[in-house]
Design a protein around this motif. Sequence first.
Motif, PDB file in Angstrom:
ATOM      1  N   GLY A  54       9.948   1.819  -1.666  1.00 14.80           N
ATOM      2  CA  GLY A  54       9.758   2.692  -0.514  1.00 14.80           C
ATOM      3  C   GLY A  54       8.292   2.901  -0.169  1.00 14.80           C
ATOM      4  O   GLY A  54       7.923   2.982   1.006  1.00 14.80           O
ATOM      5  N   ARG A  55       7.460   2.987  -1.180  1.00 11.51           N
ATOM      6  CA  ARG A  55       6.011   3.166  -0.967  1.00 11.51           C
ATOM      7  C   ARG A  55       5.430   1.959  -0.239  1.00 11.51           C
ATOM      8  O   ARG A  55       4.495   2.086   0.550  1.00 11.51           O
ATOM      9  CB  ARG A  55       5.307   3.384  -2.307  1.00 11.51           C
ATOM     10  CG  ARG A  55       3.804   3.561  -2.201  1.00 11.51           C
ATOM     11  CD  ARG A  55       3.454   4.941  -1.688  1.00 11.51           C
ATOM     12  NE  ARG A  55       2.015   5.125  -1.707  1.00 11.51           N
ATOM     13  CZ  ARG A  55       1.273   5.219  -0.618  1.00 11.51           C
ATOM     14  NH1 ARG A  55       1.819   5.185   0.575  1.00 11.51           N
ATOM     15  NH2 ARG A  55      -0.031   5.371  -0.704  1.00 11.51           N
ATOM     16  N   ASN A  56       6.016   0.788  -0.484  1.00  9.60           N
ATOM     17  CA  ASN A  56       5.544  -0.431   0.166  1.00  9.60           C
ATOM     18  C   ASN A  56       6.021  -0.561   1.614  1.00  9.60           C
ATOM     19  O   ASN A  56       5.540  -1.433   2.332  1.00  9.60           O
ATOM     20  CB  ASN A  56       5.942  -1.659  -0.643  1.00  9.60           C
ATOM     21  CG  ASN A  56       5.118  -1.784  -1.912  1.00  9.60           C
ATOM     22  OD1 ASN A  56       3.964  -1.357  -1.960  1.00  9.60           O
ATOM     23  ND2 ASN A  56       5.702  -2.337  -2.949  1.00  9.60           N
ATOM     24  N   PHE A  57       6.942   0.280   2.046  1.00  9.17           N
ATOM     25  CA  PHE A  57       7.332   0.290   3.457  1.00  9.17           C
ATOM     26  C   PHE A  57       6.132   0.775   4.270  1.00  9.17           C
ATOM     27  O   PHE A  57       5.433   1.719   3.869  1.00  9.17           O
ATOM     28  CB  PHE A  57       8.512   1.240   3.722  1.00  9.17           C
ATOM     29  CG  PHE A  57       9.846   0.776   3.192  1.00  9.17           C
ATOM     30  CD1 PHE A  57      10.033  -0.469   2.628  1.00  9.17           C
ATOM     31  CD2 PHE A  57      10.935   1.608   3.273  1.00  9.17           C
ATOM     32  CE1 PHE A  57      11.276  -0.879   2.158  1.00  9.17           C
ATOM     33  CE2 PHE A  57      12.185   1.224   2.816  1.00  9.17           C
ATOM     34  CZ  PHE A  57      12.354  -0.027   2.255  1.00  9.17           C
ATOM     35  N   ARG A  58       5.927   0.158   5.409  1.00  8.51           N
ATOM     36  CA  ARG A  58       4.834   0.548   6.296  1.00  8.51           C
ATOM     37  C   ARG A  58       5.108   1.955   6.833  1.00  8.51           C
ATOM     38  O   ARG A  58       6.245   2.312   7.096  1.00  8.51           O
ATOM     39  CB  ARG A  58       4.755  -0.463   7.445  1.00  8.51           C
ATOM     40  CG  ARG A  58       3.599  -0.274   8.387  1.00  8.51           C
ATOM     41  CD  ARG A  58       3.523  -1.426   9.392  1.00  8.51           C
ATOM     42  NE  ARG A  58       4.764  -1.599  10.131  1.00  8.51           N
ATOM     43  CZ  ARG A  58       5.069  -0.986  11.279  1.00  8.51           C
ATOM     44  NH1 ARG A  58       4.209  -0.147  11.819  1.00  8.51           N
ATOM     45  NH2 ARG A  58       6.207  -1.209  11.892  1.00  8.51           N
ATOM     46  N   TYR A  59       4.066   2.747   7.006  1.00 11.75           N
ATOM     47  CA  TYR A  59       4.236   4.081   7.594  1.00 11.75           C
ATOM     48  C   TYR A  59       4.282   3.934   9.105  1.00 11.75           C
ATOM     49  O   TYR A  59       3.370   3.389   9.732  1.00 11.75           O
ATOM     50  CB  TYR A  59       3.095   5.029   7.200  1.00 11.75           C
ATOM     51  CG  TYR A  59       3.351   6.430   7.715  1.00 11.75           C
ATOM     52  CD1 TYR A  59       4.057   7.335   6.950  1.00 11.75           C
ATOM     53  CD2 TYR A  59       2.933   6.808   8.984  1.00 11.75           C
ATOM     54  CE1 TYR A  59       4.334   8.616   7.431  1.00 11.75           C
ATOM     55  CE2 TYR A  59       3.199   8.077   9.474  1.00 11.75           C
ATOM     56  CZ  TYR A  59       3.905   8.974   8.692  1.00 11.75           C
ATOM     57  OH  TYR A  59       4.191  10.225   9.177  1.00 11.75           O
ATOM     58  N   HIS A  60       5.365   4.434   9.707  1.00 12.37           N
ATOM     59  CA  HIS A  60       5.520   4.391  11.154  1.00 12.37           C
ATOM     60  C   HIS A  60       6.453   5.523  11.578  1.00 12.37           C
ATOM     61  O   HIS A  60       7.539   5.674  11.019  1.00 12.37           O
ATOM     62  CB  HIS A  60       6.105   3.048  11.601  1.00 12.37           C
ATOM     63  CG  HIS A  60       6.376   2.992  13.072  1.00 12.37           C
ATOM     64  ND1 HIS A  60       5.380   2.810  13.998  1.00 12.37           N
ATOM     65  CD2 HIS A  60       7.529   3.114  13.768  1.00 12.37           C
ATOM     66  CE1 HIS A  60       5.920   2.821  15.207  1.00 12.37           C
ATOM     67  NE2 HIS A  60       7.216   3.003  15.099  1.00 12.37           N
TER      68      HIS A  60
END
Length: 185
Positions: A56-62
Amino acid sequence: LALIFGTKLTSLAYDNGTPSDYTPYDRYMTPVHTVLSHLGHEKPSMDQVKKLMIKGRNFRYHMDNPYVAAMPEKTAAKRSGDCKDKALWLISQLGDSDVRFVIGKTEPGVRISHAWVMWKNEGRWWLLDCTLKRAPIAVDDLPSNRYIPLYSFSKASTFRHAATQVGIAQVASKKKSVVASNGRG
């Protein structure tokens, strides 16, 4: 005496909240309630939780919507989301009904709210925030001025936390001082 005092401080470190019939976020919580209602009693291992948090941390923030969390399938497909999207995705991956979706502040004075997950495992609460952290943090290890819950949502209940009363008191005192400075009151 020190042992008793120390025990009391530890028990006050995390506010579990009190059941509430209403929060100001209720109209935005449909996706959260939908995911929570489908959780079972699976109990992932701590290693599984750590791997999920890294993913989840590796998901891009958007951010698409500032108030409504995206459904977990959308967050996974896009591999992106904001704090509430990632928190709801993580809850769905855990599959454990011993969780809470939390809305609060990362520290006092921060204007923007944040969302994270509280997970109860082996009698201990863990903070899971894959937006800002890569690993679980034991709640009793957190400083009292970090991750301040305002409202939380579980499978069966909604909770209001003590910091909401502090906020209400601060707003009320500001209004009184404005009225007094305007010569009214």
